[in-house]
Scaffold this motif. Structure first.
Motif, PDB file in Angstrom:
ATOM      1  N   LEU A   1       0.777  -1.165  -0.050  1.00  0.00           N
ATOM      2  CA  LEU A   1       0.010   0.067  -0.033  1.00  0.00           C
ATOM      3  C   LEU A   1       0.827   1.354   0.148  1.00  0.00           C
ATOM      4  O   LEU A   1       1.863   1.380   0.797  1.00  0.00           O
ATOM      5  CB  LEU A   1      -0.920   0.038   1.266  1.00  0.00           C
TER       6      LEU A   1
ATOM      7  N   ASP B   1      -1.131   0.555  10.648  1.00  0.00           N
ATOM      8  CA  ASP B   1      -2.419   1.301   9.823  1.00  0.00           C
ATOM      9  C   ASP B   1      -3.543   0.251   9.601  1.00  0.00           C
ATOM     10  O   ASP B   1      -3.228  -0.770   9.249  1.00  0.00           O
ATOM     11  CB  ASP B   1      -1.736   1.939   8.537  1.00  0.00           C
TER      12      ASP B   1
ATOM     13  N   SER C   1      -5.493   0.185   7.208  1.00  0.00           N
ATOM     14  CA  SER C   1      -5.685  -0.395   6.012  1.00  0.00           C
ATOM     15  C   SER C   1      -4.863  -1.524   5.549  1.00  0.00           C
ATOM     16  O   SER C   1      -5.013  -2.551   4.733  1.00  0.00           O
ATOM     17  CB  SER C   1      -5.115   0.765   4.895  1.00  0.00           C
TER      18      SER C   1
ATOM     19  N   ASP D   1     -15.511   4.200   6.039  1.00  0.00           N
ATOM     20  CA  ASP D   1     -13.999   3.600   5.690  1.00  0.00           C
ATOM     21  C   ASP D   1     -14.396   1.948   5.665  1.00  0.00           C
ATOM     22  O   ASP D   1     -15.180   1.392   6.354  1.00  0.00           O
ATOM     23  CB  ASP D   1     -13.163   3.979   6.892  1.00  0.00           C
TER      24      ASP D   1
ATOM     25  N   VAL E   1     -11.744   1.311  -3.061  1.00  0.00           N
ATOM     26  CA  VAL E   1     -11.362   1.392  -1.624  1.00  0.00           C
ATOM     27  C   VAL E   1     -10.358   2.517  -1.346  1.00  0.00           C
ATOM     28  O   VAL E   1     -10.586   3.201  -0.478  1.00  0.00           O
ATOM     29  CB  VAL E   1     -10.691  -0.022  -1.392  1.00  0.00           C
ATOM     30  N   TYR E   2      -9.537   2.806  -2.202  1.00  0.00           N
ATOM     31  CA  TYR E   2      -8.436   3.652  -1.821  1.00  0.00           C
ATOM     32  C   TYR E   2      -8.569   5.093  -2.570  1.00  0.00           C
ATOM     33  O   TYR E   2      -7.750   5.978  -2.298  1.00  0.00           O
ATOM     34  CB  TYR E   2      -7.127   3.089  -1.888  1.00  0.00           C
TER      35      TYR E   2
ATOM     36  N   ARG F   1      -4.642   6.951  -1.666  1.00  0.00           N
ATOM     37  CA  ARG F   1      -3.868   5.720  -1.699  1.00  0.00           C
ATOM     38  C   ARG F   1      -4.015   4.823  -3.062  1.00  0.00           C
ATOM     39  O   ARG F   1      -5.142   4.944  -3.362  1.00  0.00           O
ATOM     40  CB  ARG F   1      -3.902   4.889  -0.466  1.00  0.00           C
TER      41      ARG F   1
END
Length: 362
Positions: A29, A44, A46, A87, A289-290, A295
């Motif tokens: 990531l 994190d 994520s 999230d 998602v990001y 990200r």
């Protein structure tokens, strides 16, 4: 069907190779920072999601699920669980048979669970992995569009199995010079079933037939039917569908046109066979998602090339500025790719630069 397709050895090999190759790649990531991209590390949330997408599945098995369904059905679905802040907190895999795509007014996914009522899901709550499609929404199923090819391979496999089970006997006719009465025919048929219904366990048994009959085989032998050549052709066709080289599926009799050595052929497989799956997974994760978090995820393909130590050594030597040239990687960057801890000191984070030296007459 999916079960029938997987019973074909070449389909099983190709799907197994693709799913295991992609799921074994490191998935990292990154975050878009002012000075360039920066890898996310630490505790994190994520990162925890990338390691454990749901309570009963690791990311390794989740990616295998995705690739297997894409390779067989053309689509893979997973429900995105989000908290009250929006999230993502989990990815729940879904059976393709329970998902219906509705594009009449706007894109909506309808989920029909085994025990429960049908409910809609909007695209932002659905991970939809696909390779290519006619409308850009629904992926094309290899089982559906390559049914003839897979069916022919399955028919050849079943014919070979029956041929061996019958001890190589393809059937035939018993011919007498004169016509037989019904009583004589019944007497012959009583003596003949051991040959007609012979199985592997009956190889070597004899039947006694009187009256000077002639037994004429019916059908073609495996050699006359060019069975082996036909089977090899079907394996090449199936391998071409999935972009898997024959040598990688343990069919060593055929060489690849992608390169003369193992490294070149492996590079060809990554580029033309595995990369479409890598791009599909990365694109769906980054979009659903990001994207709002600035990200993105990225697979480290170098993990597949670790077996070639000589090639890695040459590549890293050039990257560090070997042979008097300019490098583009630091020592710690190389160590990171090899999963080694970084070294302390500024000299290990410095890129080697080549400077031209010239003699100037004064």
């Amino acid at each position: 069907t999916t079960k029938t397709a997987l019973s074909i050895s070449m389909v099983w090999s190709c799907v197994k190779i693709l799913s295991e190759s992609l799921s074994g790649l490191p998935l990292k990531l990154f975050e878009d920072a002012p000075g360039g991209r920066k890898q996310v590390s630490g505790d994190d949330r994520s990162l925890k999601l990338l390691r454990k997408p749901n309570p009963y599945m690791t990311m390794l098995n989740f990616l295998k699920f995705v690739v297997v369904n894409m390779a067989l059905r053309g689509n893979a679905f997973a429900l995105i669980e989000r908290n009250r802040n929006g999230d993502p907190i989990g990815f729940v895999p879904l059976d393709c048979n329970t998902v219906t795509i509705d594009t009449d007014d706007e894109l909506i996914y309808w989920i029909t669970p085994k025990d429960g009522d049908r409910f809609p899901v909007s695209p932002e709550f659905m991970l939809h992995f696909k390779l290519f499609s006619l409308d850009g929404v629904v992926g094309l199923s290899p089982i559906e569009y390559q049914a003839e090819t897979m069916g022919l391979a399955k028919a050849g496999q079943q014919w070979s199995s029956r041929f061996m089970r019958k001890g190589g006997f393809t059937g035939g006719y018993v011919i007498y010079e004169n016509f037989l009465t019904k009583a004589q025919q019944a007497q012959v048929m009583e003596k003949f079933p051991d040959v007609r219904k012979g199985d592997v366990d009956d190889i070597g048994k004899m039947a006694i037939l009187q009256g000077n009959p002639k037994i004429v085989p019916a059908g073609l032998s495996q050699r006359d039917a060019q069975f082996i050549e036909s089977q090899q052709f079907q394996e090449e066709a199936l391998a071409g569908i999935y972009g898997v080289p024959l040598w990688l599926a343990n069919r060593a009799g055929k060489t690849s046109i992608m390169g003369s050595n193992l490294e070149q052929q492996l590079t060809g497989f990554i580029t033309f066979g595995l990369k479409p799956y890598i791009d599909a997974v990365e694109d769906e994760f980054n979009d659903k998602v990001y994207r709002k978090l600035s990200r993105f995820v990225e697979f480290t393909v170098e993990g597949l090339l670790r077996a070639d130590s000589a090639g890695r050594s040459t590549y890293y030597g050039s990257a560090l500025g070997g042979s008097g040239g300019s490098g583009w990687m630091t020592i710690n960057e190389v160590r990171e790719k090899e999963n080694l801890p970084p070294l302390d000191g500024d000299e290990y984070n410095r890129v080697t630069r080549w400077e031209m030296q010239s003699n100037v007459k004064t």
